[in-house]
Structure formats: C-alpha cells, structure tokens
Motif scaffolding. Structure first.
Motif, PDB file in Angstrom:
ATOM      1  N   TYR A 182      44.517  39.465  35.049  1.00  0.00           N
ATOM      2  CA  TYR A 182      44.690  39.965  36.417  1.00  0.00           C
ATOM      3  C   TYR A 182      45.293  41.366  36.453  1.00  0.00           C
ATOM      4  O   TYR A 182      44.913  42.184  37.274  1.00  0.00           O
ATOM      5  CB  TYR A 182      45.570  39.021  37.240  1.00  0.00           C
ATOM      6  CG  TYR A 182      45.016  37.637  37.343  1.00  0.00           C
ATOM      7  CD1 TYR A 182      43.767  37.398  37.917  1.00  0.00           C
ATOM      8  CD2 TYR A 182      45.715  36.540  36.852  1.00  0.00           C
ATOM      9  CE1 TYR A 182      43.244  36.123  38.002  1.00  0.00           C
ATOM     10  CE2 TYR A 182      45.205  35.260  36.946  1.00  0.00           C
ATOM     11  CZ  TYR A 182      43.972  35.056  37.513  1.00  0.00           C
ATOM     12  OH  TYR A 182      43.453  33.795  37.589  1.00  0.00           O
ATOM     13  N   THR A 192      43.387  47.458  43.511  1.00  0.00           N
ATOM     14  CA  THR A 192      42.393  46.652  42.814  1.00  0.00           C
ATOM     15  C   THR A 192      41.597  47.554  41.876  1.00  0.00           C
ATOM     16  O   THR A 192      41.662  48.778  41.976  1.00  0.00           O
ATOM     17  CB  THR A 192      41.421  45.976  43.806  1.00  0.00           C
ATOM     18  OG1 THR A 192      40.647  46.989  44.438  1.00  0.00           O
ATOM     19  CG2 THR A 192      42.162  45.131  44.829  1.00  0.00           C
ATOM     20  N   ARG A 229      51.145  39.344  49.249  1.00  0.00           N
ATOM     21  CA  ARG A 229      50.267  38.712  48.268  1.00  0.00           C
ATOM     22  C   ARG A 229      51.090  38.350  47.038  1.00  0.00           C
ATOM     23  O   ARG A 229      52.004  39.078  46.660  1.00  0.00           O
ATOM     24  CB  ARG A 229      49.152  39.666  47.845  1.00  0.00           C
ATOM     25  CG  ARG A 229      48.123  39.925  48.901  1.00  0.00           C
ATOM     26  CD  ARG A 229      47.022  40.845  48.361  1.00  0.00           C
ATOM     27  NE  ARG A 229      45.948  40.995  49.299  1.00  0.00           N
ATOM     28  CZ  ARG A 229      45.945  41.867  50.301  1.00  0.00           C
ATOM     29  NH1 ARG A 229      46.965  42.673  50.475  1.00  0.00           N
ATOM     30  NH2 ARG A 229      44.920  41.937  51.123  1.00  0.00           N
ATOM     31  N   TRP A 233      41.862  41.647  41.336  1.00  0.00           N
ATOM     32  CA  TRP A 233      42.286  40.667  42.348  1.00  0.00           C
ATOM     33  C   TRP A 233      41.446  40.877  43.604  1.00  0.00           C
ATOM     34  O   TRP A 233      41.233  42.000  44.046  1.00  0.00           O
ATOM     35  CB  TRP A 233      43.765  40.852  42.670  1.00  0.00           C
ATOM     36  CG  TRP A 233      44.375  39.705  43.393  1.00  0.00           C
ATOM     37  CD1 TRP A 233      44.731  39.663  44.707  1.00  0.00           C
ATOM     38  CD2 TRP A 233      44.696  38.432  42.868  1.00  0.00           C
ATOM     39  NE1 TRP A 233      45.256  38.438  45.019  1.00  0.00           N
ATOM     40  CE2 TRP A 233      45.253  37.653  43.898  1.00  0.00           C
ATOM     41  CE3 TRP A 233      44.568  37.847  41.609  1.00  0.00           C
ATOM     42  CZ2 TRP A 233      45.678  36.350  43.722  1.00  0.00           C
ATOM     43  CZ3 TRP A 233      45.003  36.558  41.418  1.00  0.00           C
ATOM     44  CH2 TRP A 233      45.551  35.820  42.475  1.00  0.00           C
ATOM     45  N   ASP A 234      40.979  39.793  44.172  1.00  0.00           N
ATOM     46  CA  ASP A 234      40.200  39.865  45.419  1.00  0.00           C
ATOM     47  C   ASP A 234      41.155  40.179  46.565  1.00  0.00           C
ATOM     48  O   ASP A 234      42.114  39.452  46.811  1.00  0.00           O
ATOM     49  CB  ASP A 234      39.505  38.520  45.638  1.00  0.00           C
ATOM     50  CG  ASP A 234      38.551  38.537  46.817  1.00  0.00           C
ATOM     51  OD1 ASP A 234      38.734  39.352  47.753  1.00  0.00           O
ATOM     52  OD2 ASP A 234      37.614  37.720  46.817  1.00  0.00           O
ATOM     53  N   THR A 290      40.907  39.726  49.564  1.00  0.00           N
ATOM     54  CA  THR A 290      40.957  38.717  50.637  1.00  0.00           C
ATOM     55  C   THR A 290      41.895  37.559  50.290  1.00  0.00           C
ATOM     56  O   THR A 290      42.167  36.725  51.140  1.00  0.00           O
ATOM     57  CB  THR A 290      39.555  38.171  50.949  1.00  0.00           C
ATOM     58  OG1 THR A 290      39.037  37.519  49.778  1.00  0.00           O
ATOM     59  CG2 THR A 290      38.634  39.297  51.397  1.00  0.00           C
ATOM     60  N   PHE A 291      42.388  37.512  49.052  1.00  0.00           N
ATOM     61  CA  PHE A 291      43.335  36.456  48.656  1.00  0.00           C
ATOM     62  C   PHE A 291      44.721  36.814  49.109  1.00  0.00           C
ATOM     63  O   PHE A 291      45.164  37.891  49.097  1.00  0.00           O
ATOM     64  CB  PHE A 291      43.341  36.248  47.156  1.00  0.00           C
ATOM     65  CG  PHE A 291      42.129  35.500  46.627  1.00  0.00           C
ATOM     66  CD1 PHE A 291      41.187  34.970  47.455  1.00  0.00           C
ATOM     67  CD2 PHE A 291      41.952  35.350  45.265  1.00  0.00           C
ATOM     68  CE1 PHE A 291      40.085  34.299  46.952  1.00  0.00           C
ATOM     69  CE2 PHE A 291      40.859  34.685  44.738  1.00  0.00           C
ATOM     70  CZ  PHE A 291      39.936  34.155  45.587  1.00  0.00           C
ATOM     71  N   ILE A 293      50.501  37.793  43.123  1.00  0.00           N
ATOM     72  CA  ILE A 293      49.495  38.035  42.089  1.00  0.00           C
ATOM     73  C   ILE A 293      50.100  37.681  40.737  1.00  0.00           C
ATOM     74  O   ILE A 293      51.123  38.253  40.344  1.00  0.00           O
ATOM     75  CB  ILE A 293      49.045  39.512  42.095  1.00  0.00           C
ATOM     76  CG1 ILE A 293      48.478  39.860  43.480  1.00  0.00           C
ATOM     77  CG2 ILE A 293      48.025  39.771  40.993  1.00  0.00           C
ATOM     78  CD1 ILE A 293      48.147  41.337  43.656  1.00  0.00           C
TER      79      ILE A 293
END
Length: 168
Positions: free
Chosen positions: A149, A111, A140, A164-165, A167-168, A142
C-alpha cells in the motif's frame, strides 16, 4: 527548542506506591527503551518541567519510573497526564527505509495516480500492522504496509505515495 525539536515518547498514567513512583505508558519499541533517555521534558496543562529519571523498570504489564525530587504520592499524582518528551536530536537516526512516526505526521498523502488524500495526522498500532491516519475531506485509515500500500515515503518532498482507492 521549538515544539518540532521534541518528540513524545509516552505519558504518565498514574502513581505507584507511596514513595513518588509514577506509572508510565511508552510509545518506544521495546517499551523499556524509554528508560534509555534519562532527561525528560514533562508537558501538561499546567506547563512544562524537566525531570531526571533515577530508575525505571517493567512492573507487570506496565512500566514504573522513579524521578528525581518526586518523593511522595501527592507529587507523583500531580504529574498524571503529563506527556514525556525528549529532544529529537537524542534519538538514533533511523535505518534506511525506517521512519519515526513523528516524522511521518504532517506529510501529504497522494495516490499513485496523483490524487491528494490529505495529510498524515497520526498513526495507530493494530497488532497486524501500523495504520496511517490521513485527514483530507474525510478521515482515511491506510495500512502502513510498504510495497503493498505504501509505495514511497519521500521525506524531502514531504509526501507519502500510496496505492489506495480514493473512494475507500
């Protein structure tokens, strides 16, 4: 050549007719670009072999290829499931800011705050945009949308920086 020296362009998905033609699925864009490479390495569970493309064409929504020395339906059927590869060196170099999917696989994903999300294990085409498949402590997905992003692809450092978070 090692496995890293080859790139997969598609696979053989079936047979067409009785004269040995094969139906293929292409990962190239446009899909007919696979016919620009006349020498293929076919890799399957039973091993690998070299094949020479005689001709290829779009057939409805698919592609059909005739390979040298594949002259009947049984020979073509034996190739079903084979991955079509070419030497990576045969590809034209990507334009600045462009990447081959195969070059992104294996890169670390972080990130913008430096949190490690995992490694790119693949990409998916969704129609709206491509999607990075990132495997870390969990998988994940993305969206590969540059500037929004995907902030940076640093091939030399082997990483992709994303906004990008985690937690996603």
């Amino acid at each position: 050549m090692s496995g890293a020296d080859w790139i997969e362009l598609g696979d053989i998905v079936g047979v067409h007719g009785v004269r040995g033609a094969v139906k293929i699925r292409s990962w190239t864009r446009p899909r007919e670009n696979i016919f620009s490479y006349p020498i293929w390495r076919l890799v399957s569970e039973s091993g690998e072999q070299t094949a020479t493309l005689i001709k290829g064409q779009a057939q409805g929504r698919g592609l059909v290829a005739q390979l040298k020395d594949v002259n009947d339906r049984d020979q073509a059927a034996a190739l079903r499931g084979a991955k079509i590869q070419i030497p990576k060196a045969d590809l034209p170099p990507p334009a600045p800011g462009e990447y081959y999917w195969a070059d992104l696989e294996g890169l670390q994903v972080q990130t913008v705050t430096g949190e490690d999300l995992g490694t790119v294990t693949g990409l998916m085409e969704t129609g709206a945009n491509d999607v990075l498949v990132v495997q870390g402590e969990r998988e994940r997905l993305i969206p590969f949308v540059p500037e929004l992003y995907v902030k940076q692809v640093d091939m030399a450092a082997g990483r992709v920086i994303v906004d990008w978070d985690a937690t996603f």
